[in-house]
Design a protein around this motif. Structure first.
Motif, short mmCIF file in Angstrom:
data_model
loop_
_atom_site.label_atom_id
_atom_site.label_comp_id
_atom_site.label_asym_id
_atom_site.label_seq_id
_atom_site.Cartn_x
_atom_site.Cartn_y
_atom_site.Cartn_z
N LEU A 83 0.90 -1.06 0.02
CA LEU A 83 -0.04 -0.10 -0.08
C LEU A 83 0.90 1.29 0.12
CD1 LEU A 83 -2.70 -0.81 2.76
CD2 LEU A 83 -2.68 -1.34 0.24
N ALA A 84 0.31 2.30 -0.48
CA ALA A 84 1.02 3.64 -0.41
C ALA A 84 0.91 4.11 0.96
CB ALA A 84 0.49 4.63 -1.43
N ARG A 85 1.96 5.01 1.38
CA ARG A 85 1.99 5.39 2.73
C ARG A 85 0.93 6.07 3.06
NH1 ARG A 85 6.88 8.80 0.89
NH2 ARG A 85 5.87 11.12 0.51
N THR A 86 0.12 6.57 2.42
CA THR A 86 -0.91 7.56 2.80
C THR A 86 -2.48 6.56 2.58
OG1 THR A 86 -1.31 8.62 0.59
CG2 THR A 86 -0.08 9.63 2.24
N ASP A 87 -2.27 5.39 2.39
CA ASP A 87 -3.53 4.66 2.09
C ASP A 87 -3.93 4.24 3.71
OD1 ASP A 87 -5.34 2.28 1.95
OD2 ASP A 87 -4.30 2.12 0.05
N ALA A 102 5.09 7.26 -1.74
CA ALA A 102 4.00 8.19 -2.17
C ALA A 102 2.93 7.84 -2.96
CB ALA A 102 4.70 9.55 -2.85
N ASP A 103 3.23 6.66 -3.97
CA ASP A 103 2.42 6.30 -4.60
C ASP A 103 2.04 4.66 -4.81
OD1 ASP A 103 4.60 5.99 -5.94
OD2 ASP A 103 4.29 7.36 -7.50
N THR A 104 2.84 3.82 -4.21
CA THR A 104 2.69 2.58 -4.49
C THR A 104 3.45 1.96 -3.12
OG1 THR A 104 3.15 0.68 -5.60
CG2 THR A 104 5.04 2.15 -5.44
N GLY A 105 3.61 0.53 -3.03
CA GLY A 105 4.18 -0.15 -1.59
C GLY A 105 4.53 -1.31 -2.06
N LEU A 106 5.16 -1.91 -1.16
CA LEU A 106 5.71 -3.31 -1.23
C LEU A 106 5.42 -4.14 0.01
CD1 LEU A 106 9.38 -3.00 -2.73
CD2 LEU A 106 7.36 -3.44 -4.12
N PHE A 107 4.80 -5.39 -0.24
CA PHE A 107 4.93 -6.36 1.20
C PHE A 107 5.85 -7.45 0.81
CE2 PHE A 107 3.38 -9.97 3.44
CZ PHE A 107 3.10 -9.36 4.65
N GLY A 108 6.62 -7.94 1.85
CA GLY A 108 7.85 -8.80 1.52
C GLY A 108 7.74 -9.75 2.73
N VAL A 109 8.10 -11.03 2.46
CA VAL A 109 8.50 -11.96 3.43
C VAL A 109 10.10 -12.40 3.04
CG1 VAL A 109 8.06 -14.31 4.55
CG2 VAL A 109 6.13 -12.96 3.86
N TYR A 110 10.74 -12.26 4.18
CA TYR A 110 12.33 -12.60 4.05
C TYR A 110 12.38 -13.75 5.04
CZ TYR A 110 17.18 -12.78 5.14
OH TYR A 110 18.53 -13.13 5.40
N ALA A 111 13.64 -14.46 4.18
CA ALA A 111 13.91 -15.63 4.93
C ALA A 111 15.58 -15.92 4.61
CB ALA A 111 13.09 -17.14 5.05
N GLY A 112 16.23 -16.29 5.61
CA GLY A 112 17.68 -16.71 5.20
C GLY A 112 17.82 -18.34 5.83
N CYS A 113 18.26 -18.99 5.01
CA CYS A 113 18.35 -20.58 5.40
C CYS A 113 19.34 -21.18 4.54
CB CYS A 113 17.10 -21.26 5.16
SG CYS A 113 16.41 -21.02 3.41
N ARG A 114 19.60 -22.53 4.83
CA ARG A 114 20.56 -23.22 4.08
C ARG A 114 20.14 -23.42 2.82
NH1 ARG A 114 21.38 -28.58 7.51
NH2 ARG A 114 19.31 -27.78 8.30
N PRO A 115 21.13 -23.42 1.70
CA PRO A 115 20.36 -23.63 0.09
C PRO A 115 19.64 -24.78 0.03
CG PRO A 115 22.64 -22.92 0.31
CD PRO A 115 22.37 -23.28 1.71
N SER A 116 19.86 -26.05 0.74
CA SER A 116 19.20 -27.25 0.62
C SER A 116 17.62 -26.98 1.18
CB SER A 116 19.92 -28.50 1.50
OG SER A 116 20.01 -28.13 2.62
#
Length: 459
Positions: A286-290, A333-347
């Motif tokens: 969402l944009a920051r003003t939403d 101002a006009d858009t936004g991002l939502f993300g899920v981060y993870a750091g793990c073993r490649p396997s």
């Protein structure tokens, strides 16, 4: 409650001139937490929050310019300029700037983001006039000398290299590019080796003159401060440099940008020899003003904002597949991002991504439970207050509120707004945001077959 604004006028000399307009934005009890704004002739805004019980003050100047305001060939110019403003003015050398604050035990720094830049100093309240003088001098009187540009180029290239060596940091730049492409918001704040090497002192000077006009600046101070004194000291500092025009304010033009993000289901992979794979699974936010941002904040907290969150419990606590896993939001101002981060073993990367995708789909379709929402509201409210326990955080809040929202909320009003979020609002925003097909960014030792399988996470 936020008070109604009251307006006064002030003249600093007997000469006829444009007047400064002062407003009380938040009326605190016995003056504590009172937020005031004065708009000086020419458009420079000064906002303060008074906290008489502390012995410190933080002073900052916010510039309404970030990496999204750069052309492709200027990528990195905003951050480059941030470095250069510490290199000397007509009054002070670089050593004079740093030693002035060191001599009183103060702290001084700056940061550049996608849509703004901030320069600040934290000092004892008795040393606030010094901090004001030094920071204002830096912002209005920087020399931008060729020798400084050449010397600092190496420092910035080292900073880029340092970021590249941290895949957990670098993957966030990659995610911005995955979602936003080769656009100002999608490009890295630091720039690239090629763009930094191509920037000249003349181009940076022009960028400085264009974006550091008083109409693009907000001055913020918080702590044991007197609003009228801060305004007088700021006005004097800007007038000495000739940066303050004695004219009516010109309204700042709102940013105009594209609200269109890239096609969902994109996958970008950087194959790099690392011990972990670093991944971000995400979608438009969402944009920051939403107005739905409050419900999104609750959703984010419950989904991946703490040790009791769904993602932490499912990925780390129950299965031990990752040390770090969380969700986050970025609003522009006009858009936004939502993300899920993870750091793990490649396997383990495919198992981790499947669990994260399953949880996103589950919450999008069925929402969170009432207990999860209640717990998230309490967590978000508590972290909001605890995050405002020092003058630096208060300065950031009022400065960013003035620059990005143009309005201010008291802490009580913020807590009331968080508490007012309903389960239906959270479930609705979950459908709207998490219902999108996600995209994926990954950095790590992911060979062709592994990289090919990553498309399963966004199918």
């Amino acid at each position: 409650m936020t008070s109604r604004s009251t307006t006064t006028t002030a003249r600093t000399s007997s000469e006829a001139r444009a007047v400064a307009r002062t407003q009380t934005l938040i009326k605190g009890e016995h003056g504590i937490g009172t937020v005031r704004r004065t708009t000086l002739p020419g458009g420079l805004r000064v906002v303060t929050e008074t906290l008489p019980s502390v012995r410190s003050a933080t002073f900052g100047i916010w510039a309404n310019v970030g990496s999204r305001d750069e052309t492709p060939s200027l990528n990195g110019a905003t951050h480059y300029l941030e470095h250069l403003l510490f290199k000397g003015t007509k009054k002070r050398s670089a050593l004079d700037i740093s030693s002035a604050l060191d001599a009183v035990g103060g702290e001084m720094n700056a940061f550049t983001a996608k849509e703004y830049t901030c320069y600040y100093a934290r000092v004892l309240d008795t040393d606030l006039p010094l901090a004001i003088d030094v920071v204002c001098d830096m912002l209005t009187g920087s020399l931008i000398r060729q020798e400084d540009v050449d010397a600092e180029r190496g420092v910035i290239l080292e900073e880029i290299a340092m970021t590249e060596d941290d895949p957990g940091d670098c993957v966030h730049d990659l995610f911005a590019h995955t979602m936003l492409g080769d656009t100002p918001l999608g490009r890295p704040v630091l720039g690239t080796e090629d763009t930094i090497n191509a920037l000249t002192a003349d181009r940076i000077r022009r960028f400085y003159k264009k974006h550091y006009d008083p109409t693009h600046l907000v001055v913020a101070a918080a702590g044991n401060v007197d609003h009228a004194k801060v305004v007088r000291q700021v006005r004097a500092a800007f007038e000495r440099s000739g940066a303050l025009r004695d004219t009516e304010a010109v309204p700042m033009i709102p940013r105009q940008g594209s609200r269109t993000l890239r096609t969902a289901g994109r996958v970008e992979v950087v194959n790099r020899k690392t011990e972990q794979a670093h991944v971000i699974l995400g979608m438009p936010g969402l944009a920051r003003t939403d107005e739905r941002r409050w419900a999104l904040g609750v959703l984010n907290t419950a989904l991946g904002g703490g040790m009791s969150s769904r993602l932490f419990q499912e990925v780390r606590e129950k299965r031990g597949l990752a040390y770090s896993v969380y969700s986050y939001t970025s609003g522009f101002a006009d858009t936004g991002l939502f993300g899920v981060y993870a750091g793990c073993r490649p396997s383990q990367v495919h198992d981790v991504l499947k669990i994260c995708r399953d949880e996103l789909d589950q919450v999008a379709e069925h929402g969170l439970t009432d207990d999860e929402i209640t717990r998230a509201i309490g967590q978000l409210a508590g972290s909001t207050v605890l995050g405002l326990e020092d003058t630096g955080a208060l300065m950031n809040r009022i400065g960013k509120s003035e620059l990005c929202w143009g309005e201010h909320m008291s802490v009580d009003d913020m807590l009331a707004r968080i508490s007012a979020v309903t389960p239906d609002e959270v479930r609705e925003v979950a459908r709207d945001v998490l219902g999108h097909r996600p995209s994926l960014s990954a950095i790590g030792p992911l060979k062709d077959k592994q990289a090919a399988r990553l498309h399963d996470a966004v199918a």
